[in-house]
Design a protein around this motif. Structure first.
Motif, PDB file in Angstrom:
ATOM      1  N   SER A 235       0.836  -1.196   0.000  1.00  0.00           N
ATOM      2  CA  SER A 235       0.000   0.000   0.000  1.00  0.00           C
ATOM      3  C   SER A 235       0.872   1.248   0.000  1.00  0.00           C
ATOM      4  N   GLU A 236       0.443   2.268  -0.742  1.00  0.00           N
ATOM      5  CA  GLU A 236       1.217   3.509  -0.796  1.00  0.00           C
ATOM      6  C   GLU A 236       1.190   4.267   0.523  1.00  0.00           C
ATOM      7  N   ALA A 237       0.382   3.822   1.468  1.00  0.00           N
ATOM      8  CA  ALA A 237       0.382   4.453   2.791  1.00  0.00           C
ATOM      9  C   ALA A 237       1.646   4.127   3.568  1.00  0.00           C
ATOM     10  N   TYR A 238       2.401   3.120   3.124  1.00  0.00           N
ATOM     11  CA  TYR A 238       3.651   2.777   3.802  1.00  0.00           C
ATOM     12  C   TYR A 238       4.772   3.725   3.379  1.00  0.00           C
ATOM     13  N   GLY A 239       5.490   4.244   4.356  1.00  0.00           N
ATOM     14  CA  GLY A 239       6.809   4.809   4.157  1.00  0.00           C
ATOM     15  C   GLY A 239       7.745   4.008   5.031  1.00  0.00           C
ATOM     16  N   ALA A 240       8.640   3.251   4.457  1.00  0.00           N
ATOM     17  CA  ALA A 240       9.455   2.334   5.250  1.00  0.00           C
ATOM     18  C   ALA A 240      10.806   2.161   4.587  1.00  0.00           C
ATOM     19  N   PHE A 241      11.822   1.906   5.394  1.00  0.00           N
ATOM     20  CA  PHE A 241      13.138   1.659   4.812  1.00  0.00           C
ATOM     21  C   PHE A 241      13.971   0.793   5.748  1.00  0.00           C
ATOM     22  N   PRO A 242      14.843  -0.043   5.188  1.00  0.00           N
ATOM     23  CA  PRO A 242      15.772  -0.846   5.984  1.00  0.00           C
ATOM     24  C   PRO A 242      17.056  -0.074   6.248  1.00  0.00           C
ATOM     25  N   ILE A 266      12.564   0.884   9.667  1.00  0.00           N
ATOM     26  CA  ILE A 266      11.857   2.081  10.137  1.00  0.00           C
ATOM     27  C   ILE A 266      10.593   2.184   9.288  1.00  0.00           C
ATOM     28  N   VAL A 267       9.443   2.063   9.926  1.00  0.00           N
ATOM     29  CA  VAL A 267       8.188   1.901   9.200  1.00  0.00           C
ATOM     30  C   VAL A 267       7.211   2.994   9.622  1.00  0.00           C
ATOM     31  N   GLN A 268       6.586   3.613   8.638  1.00  0.00           N
ATOM     32  CA  GLN A 268       5.555   4.611   8.873  1.00  0.00           C
ATOM     33  C   GLN A 268       4.329   4.251   8.060  1.00  0.00           C
ATOM     34  N   TRP A 269       3.165   4.339   8.690  1.00  0.00           N
ATOM     35  CA  TRP A 269       1.895   4.033   8.032  1.00  0.00           C
ATOM     36  C   TRP A 269       1.046   5.289   8.078  1.00  0.00           C
ATOM     37  N   ALA A 270       0.758   5.866   6.900  1.00  0.00           N
ATOM     38  CA  ALA A 270      -0.021   7.100   6.826  1.00  0.00           C
ATOM     39  C   ALA A 270      -1.486   6.822   6.502  1.00  0.00           C
ATOM     40  N   GLY A 271      -1.872   5.562   6.585  1.00  0.00           N
ATOM     41  CA  GLY A 271      -3.269   5.200   6.368  1.00  0.00           C
ATOM     42  C   GLY A 271      -4.076   5.336   7.645  1.00  0.00           C
ATOM     43  N   PRO A 272      -5.285   4.761   7.688  1.00  0.00           N
ATOM     44  CA  PRO A 272      -6.123   4.848   8.888  1.00  0.00           C
ATOM     45  C   PRO A 272      -5.399   4.278  10.108  1.00  0.00           C
ATOM     46  N   LEU A 273      -5.453   4.991  11.226  1.00  0.00           N
ATOM     47  CA  LEU A 273      -4.731   4.552  12.415  1.00  0.00           C
ATOM     48  C   LEU A 273      -5.229   3.211  12.925  1.00  0.00           C
ATOM     49  N   ASP A 274      -6.520   2.934  12.731  1.00  0.00           N
ATOM     50  CA  ASP A 274      -7.031   1.656  13.223  1.00  0.00           C
ATOM     51  C   ASP A 274      -6.520   0.478  12.405  1.00  0.00           C
ATOM     52  N   LYS A 275      -5.815   0.753  11.320  1.00  0.00           N
ATOM     53  CA  LYS A 275      -5.172  -0.285  10.526  1.00  0.00           C
ATOM     54  C   LYS A 275      -3.664  -0.345  10.809  1.00  0.00           C
ATOM     55  N   ALA A 346      26.125   6.633  11.988  1.00  0.00           N
ATOM     56  CA  ALA A 346      26.423   6.201  10.621  1.00  0.00           C
ATOM     57  C   ALA A 346      25.419   5.118  10.249  1.00  0.00           C
ATOM     58  N   THR A 347      25.080   5.041   8.961  1.00  0.00           N
ATOM     59  CA  THR A 347      24.039   4.101   8.580  1.00  0.00           C
ATOM     60  C   THR A 347      23.989   3.940   7.071  1.00  0.00           C
ATOM     61  N   MET A 348      23.179   2.970   6.636  1.00  0.00           N
ATOM     62  CA  MET A 348      22.717   2.869   5.265  1.00  0.00           C
ATOM     63  C   MET A 348      21.190   2.888   5.320  1.00  0.00           C
ATOM     64  N   HIS A 349      20.577   3.780   4.576  1.00  0.00           N
ATOM     65  CA  HIS A 349      19.123   3.799   4.433  1.00  0.00           C
ATOM     66  C   HIS A 349      18.779   3.567   2.970  1.00  0.00           C
ATOM     67  N   MET A 350      17.700   2.830   2.743  1.00  0.00           N
ATOM     68  CA  MET A 350      17.251   2.548   1.388  1.00  0.00           C
ATOM     69  C   MET A 350      15.790   3.007   1.281  1.00  0.00           C
ATOM     70  N   TYR A 351      15.609   4.245   0.791  1.00  0.00           N
ATOM     71  CA  TYR A 351      14.284   4.848   0.761  1.00  0.00           C
ATOM     72  C   TYR A 351      13.505   4.416  -0.480  1.00  0.00           C
ATOM     73  N   PRO A 352      12.264   3.965  -0.321  1.00  0.00           N
ATOM     74  CA  PRO A 352      11.464   3.603  -1.480  1.00  0.00           C
ATOM     75  C   PRO A 352      10.890   4.843  -2.168  1.00  0.00           C
TER      76      PRO A 352
END
Length: 457
Positions: A235-242, A266-275, A346-352
């Motif tokens: 779902s496009e409501a996900y913003g997530a990266f390893p 690191i996971v973000q869900w911008a959809g309905p909070l009840d989901k 320091a890190t590696m992030h892989m943004y979708p």
């Protein structure tokens, strides 16, 4: 137009700061502590006429010109030795029109400023990962953040911009005014002028559901393969990266694991909070967690979550690439170099950057890699100058190992000073059109302290 400092002081109402003035040493600093430069003069612009006067002064006197918004440029482009700095940090206003879901902000605003203003109305637009980042630099490079898959890049939400060009003109760039400039600003970086204000489209984003999941390193391969398969269909409501991450001293990580090298999602869900709980379940099912934190969070709090790890003055170096297909061969290299991450900052992030980002054709903005699935950044930040060579080498080795499995270009905001030769590749098929816009608006390359697009190309 004058070419002396005294004439400049007489032309502006803004503070004009030189080495003899109080506050000079604070004013000349940028976020990256590797750069200890001493400009001739810093103009702390308060209004557009201040910017016009400073641009005219730099051009007529033949000085280098740096533009400092949030000051987060990794190569230290917001300062210089012996030249002029236009500091926009006093232009931090944000005006929100909740009825039409539009906000206009000054060129010196940070994402923290912007989110604070828009959150009062339950609104947001795509910003970055750290709230102290300036809106100007992030936007002009394209704008990748937590909301990219849901609402597009920051430039996909840019409605207009007010710009002072190299000849000292104040122009508005929009789909109906100076259209070629508006096209170039959306991804072309600081090559075309000083943007004194930005107008953005806003979206209904108030609280988001957030999950921070830390796993043992032995699960890093499974994590990367999971992202490879999950992101194209999620779902496009996900913003997530390893990421690869040395465990910080967070309460939800066992104390005896602080300082251990782990992998994380690191996971973000911008959809309905009840989901939200349901949205987090795939990351719980992936592998046992060393620690996790899950729950609703105001969007501005998420955007500020990493601020403490990257304080002003920390030394930084980074590189990035676009990735269309995360191959098994690429994952093998990540599993070699990611676990060597040298410290907590320091890190590696892989943004979708699929979803809404893919619905904009590559030629519609200067941001060319609309086919890419991920934008990878390999970042080292550290405090001790004695660690410079080792930290930089880790980034270079990691980048060199993964580059053959990536696209030729990368996100312009993830380029360091030694990446300037990559500029044409970073813009791909859009580079020639950008060079033409550069010849139109900055033929003498006054704005060259950036990932530079040469007008002579």
């Amino acid at each position: 137009m004058g070419t002396t400092l005294q004439e400049l002081r007489e032309q502006v109402r803004a503070p004009v700061i030189t080495a003899d003035d109080p506050g000079y040493h604070e004013a000349r600093t940028v976020h990256n502590g590797m750069f200890d430069r001493r400009p001739l003069v810093i103009v702390r612009a308060e209004q557009v006429p201040d910017v016009i006067a400073a641009v005219n002064y730099a051009r007529e006197a033949g000085h280098d010109l740096s533009i400092k918004g949030g000051g987060h440029s990794a190569p230290g482009f917001g300062t210089n030795d012996g030249g002029v700095v236009i500091d926009l940090s006093l232009m931090r206003w944000v005006h929100v029109d909740p009825r039409f879901r539009i906000a206009r902000a000054g060129g010196g605003a940070t994402w923290g400023d912007f989110n604070y203003a828009t959150h009062a109305y339950g609104l947001a637009t795509t910003g970055g990962i750290v709230s102290t980042t300036g809106i100007a630099g992030l936007t002009l490079g394209g704008g990748i953040g937590y909301l990219s898959r849901a609402y597009g890049l920051t430039i996909d939400n840019l409605l207009s911009a007010d710009v002072v060009t190299a000849d000292g003109q104040a122009l508005t760039a929009s789909p109906t005014e100076n259209e070629d400039l508006f096209w170039a600003l959306r991804g072309g970086g600081g090559n075309f002028g000083v943007v004194t204000s930005f107008e953005y489209r806003l979206h209904p984003v108030d609280e988001v559901y957030v999950g921070l999941f830390f796993y043992e390193l032995e699960h890093a391969g499974a994590l990367l393969r999971f992202f490879r398969d999950f992101i194209p269909v999620a779902s496009e409501a996900y913003g997530a990266f390893p990421s690869f991450q040395i465990a910080p001293p967070l309460e939800f990580i066992p104390a005896d694991r602080h300082g251990d090298t782990l992998c994380a999602a690191i996971v973000q869900w911008a959809g309905p909070l009840d989901k939200g709980e349901e949205a987090m379940q795939p990351f719980r099912d992936l592998a046992p967690r060393v620690g996790e934190m899950v729950g609703p969070m105001p969007y501005p709090a998420l955007n500020a979550a990493f601020d403490a790890i990257f304080p002003k003055g920390i030394r930084s170096y980074w590189k990035g690439s676009f990735v269309t297909e995360l191959t098994d061969a690429a994952i093998e290299q990540h599993l070699i170099y990611g676990p060597k991450v040298p410290e907590v900052s320091a890190t590696m992030h892989m943004y979708p950057i699929n979803g809404a980002c893919h619905r904009v054709p590559a030629a519609d903005t200067a941001f060319a890699y609309r086919n890419a699935t991920f934008a990878t950044v390999i970042l080292a930040s550290w405090q001790n100058p004695a660690d410079d060579a080792e930290r930089i080498q880790w980034v270079r080795d990691y980048y060199n190992a993964t580059a053959p499995h990536s696209e030729p270009g990368g996100y312009i905001n993830f380029m360091d000073d030694d990446d300037r030769s990559r500029v044409p590749e970073n813009y791909g098929g859009n580079y020639q059109r950008l060079a033409e816009a550069k010849r139109t608006y900055d033929p003498d390359n006054l704005f060259h302290l950036n990932q530079n697009i040469s007008p002579s190309t």
